[in-house]
Motif scaffolding. Structure first.
Motif, PDB file in Angstrom:
ATOM      1  N   GLY A   1     -14.272 -59.587  20.904  1.00 39.42           N
ATOM      2  CA  GLY A   1     -13.344 -58.767  21.679  1.00 39.42           C
ATOM      3  C   GLY A   1     -14.074 -57.665  22.413  1.00 39.42           C
ATOM      4  N   GLY A   2     -14.068 -56.472  21.838  1.00 36.65           N
ATOM      5  CA  GLY A   2     -14.605 -55.280  22.496  1.00 36.65           C
ATOM      6  C   GLY A   2     -15.974 -55.464  23.127  1.00 36.65           C
TER       7      GLY A   2
ATOM      8  N   GLU B   1      -2.989 -60.401  17.142  1.00 36.38           N
ATOM      9  CA  GLU B   1      -2.188 -59.511  17.999  1.00 36.38           C
ATOM     10  C   GLU B   1      -0.921 -60.227  18.477  1.00 36.38           C
TER      11      GLU B   1
ATOM     12  N   LYS C   1      -8.942 -59.764  26.403  1.00 38.60           N
ATOM     13  CA  LYS C   1      -7.615 -59.181  26.153  1.00 38.60           C
ATOM     14  C   LYS C   1      -7.010 -58.636  27.461  1.00 38.60           C
TER      15      LYS C   1
ATOM     16  N   GLY D   1     -11.502 -54.931  16.167  1.00 41.15           N
ATOM     17  CA  GLY D   1     -11.502 -53.689  16.931  1.00 41.15           C
ATOM     18  C   GLY D   1     -11.673 -52.440  16.085  1.00 41.15           C
TER      19      GLY D   1
ATOM     20  N   HIS E   1      -3.739 -65.586  17.850  1.00 38.53           N
ATOM     21  CA  HIS E   1      -4.483 -64.343  17.616  1.00 38.53           C
ATOM     22  C   HIS E   1      -3.572 -63.394  16.827  1.00 38.53           C
TER      23      HIS E   1
HETATM   24  C1  PEP Z   1     -10.679 -60.169  18.755  1.00 45.93           C
HETATM   25  O1  PEP Z   1      -9.789 -59.517  19.250  1.00 45.93           O
HETATM   26  O2  PEP Z   1     -10.572 -61.404  18.692  1.00 45.93           O
HETATM   27  C2  PEP Z   1     -11.844 -59.481  18.250  1.00 45.93           C
HETATM   28  C3  PEP Z   1     -12.631 -60.114  17.421  1.00 45.93           C
HETATM   29  O3  PEP Z   1     -12.021 -58.179  18.655  1.00 45.93           O
HETATM   30  P1  PEP Z   1     -13.264 -57.220  18.302  1.00 45.93           P
HETATM   31  O4  PEP Z   1     -14.515 -58.027  18.554  1.00 45.93           O
HETATM   32  O5  PEP Z   1     -13.124 -56.072  19.234  1.00 45.93           O
HETATM   33  O6  PEP Z   1     -13.145 -56.864  16.878  1.00 45.93           O
END
Ligand code: PEP
Length: 254
Positions: A237-238, A100, A11, A176, A98
């Motif tokens: 993600g994180g 977002e 990200k 997230g 995504h």
């Molecule tokens: C993502 O943003 O694609 C994601 C899965 O984030 P996280 O693993 O932080 O939930």
């Protein structure tokens, strides 16, 4: 058999130095233990694509992806990055749709379909994201919602083009948030997606397409998720911002 893929979505985090350090530390860990059958994808911010791509050149099973591309081919679109620009940097993957991007940047089905087509035209594999909100799940409309997201976009590709994409199922409420869908719910959705692909494009493609799960995957829950029958890896993600955690997640799939 679908290819197993673990994709990092960094990200909009980290500066140049921290990004290079993260990639370096992860590659060092892979020197100790690396299953070449598992594709490791680092989806990094645009400015660092080339540098990280160069750093990963020695490892065939690590590839670089972008997190977005423009829905336009080229021209007067200030601030946009085209699929052909990514191609010129040897980028082979791009995340499209995504949640977002859908929510914060209002990307709709037509925009996403244009992006997917441009990525494919430039030999870049789209990682196409789909997923339901908590509201959709609460009213038991999650399967319908996710399958509709596919039907109104990537199911309109030709069979040949569809066979080139990767799908990532990401329940929005799990991204997230520290909440993951239950294993039963994840498998149910992945199976429904695969069955729907089978109905649209046939058995051969359905059994080859990689369907990733994303949403608060951590080293502690990765293995049980990746062991599910219709899960072929994850979009992380994180936890991908920590080289050790990401390495552990990568090693949770066989
Ligand atoms: C993502 O943003 O694609 C994601 C899965 O984030 P996280 O693993 O932080 O939930």
């Amino acid at each position: 058999m679908p290819q197993n893929i673990i994709a990092a979505n960094w990200k909009m985090n980290n500066d140049e130095y921290a990004s290079k350090t993260l990639a370096y530390d992860f590659l060092k860990l892979l020197d100790k233990r690396n299953n070449p059958e598992v594709l490791k994808l680092l989806c990094v911010p645009f400015p660092f694509l080339s540098q990280i791509e160069n750093m990963c050149k020695g490892n065939e099973s690590v590839k670089i992806g972008a997190q977005n591309c423009s829905s336009f081919q080229k021209g007067a679109y200030t601030g946009e990055v085209s699929a052909s620009m990514l191609k010129s940097l040897s980028i082979e993957y791009v995340i499209i749709g995504h949640s977002e991007r859908r929510e914060l940047f209002y990307e709709d089905k037509n925009t996403l379909f244009d992006k997917v087509n441009l990525a494919i035209a430039n030999n870049i594999t789209p990682i196409f994201c789909c997923g339901e909100s908590l509201k959709e799940r609460k009213v038991n409309n999650h399967l319908n919602h996710v399958l509709s997201q596919l039907k109104e976009t990537v199911f309109n590709l030709t069979k040949n083009d569809f066979s080139k994409i990767v799908i990532a199922y990401e329940p929005i409420w799990a991204i997230g948030s520290g909440k993951t869908a239950s294993n039963k719910d994840i498998q149910e959705m992945h199976r429904a997606i695969r069955e729907s692909i089978k109905a649209h494009f046939g058995y051969g493609i359905a059994n080859k397409i990689s369907i990733l799960y994303g949403g608060s995957v951590k080293p502690i829950n990765a293995k049980e998720i990746f062991d599910l029958e219709d899960v072929n890896g994850g979009l992380i993600g994180g936890a991908s911002l920590d080289s050790g955690d990401f390495f552990d997640i990568v090693n949770s799939i066989s």
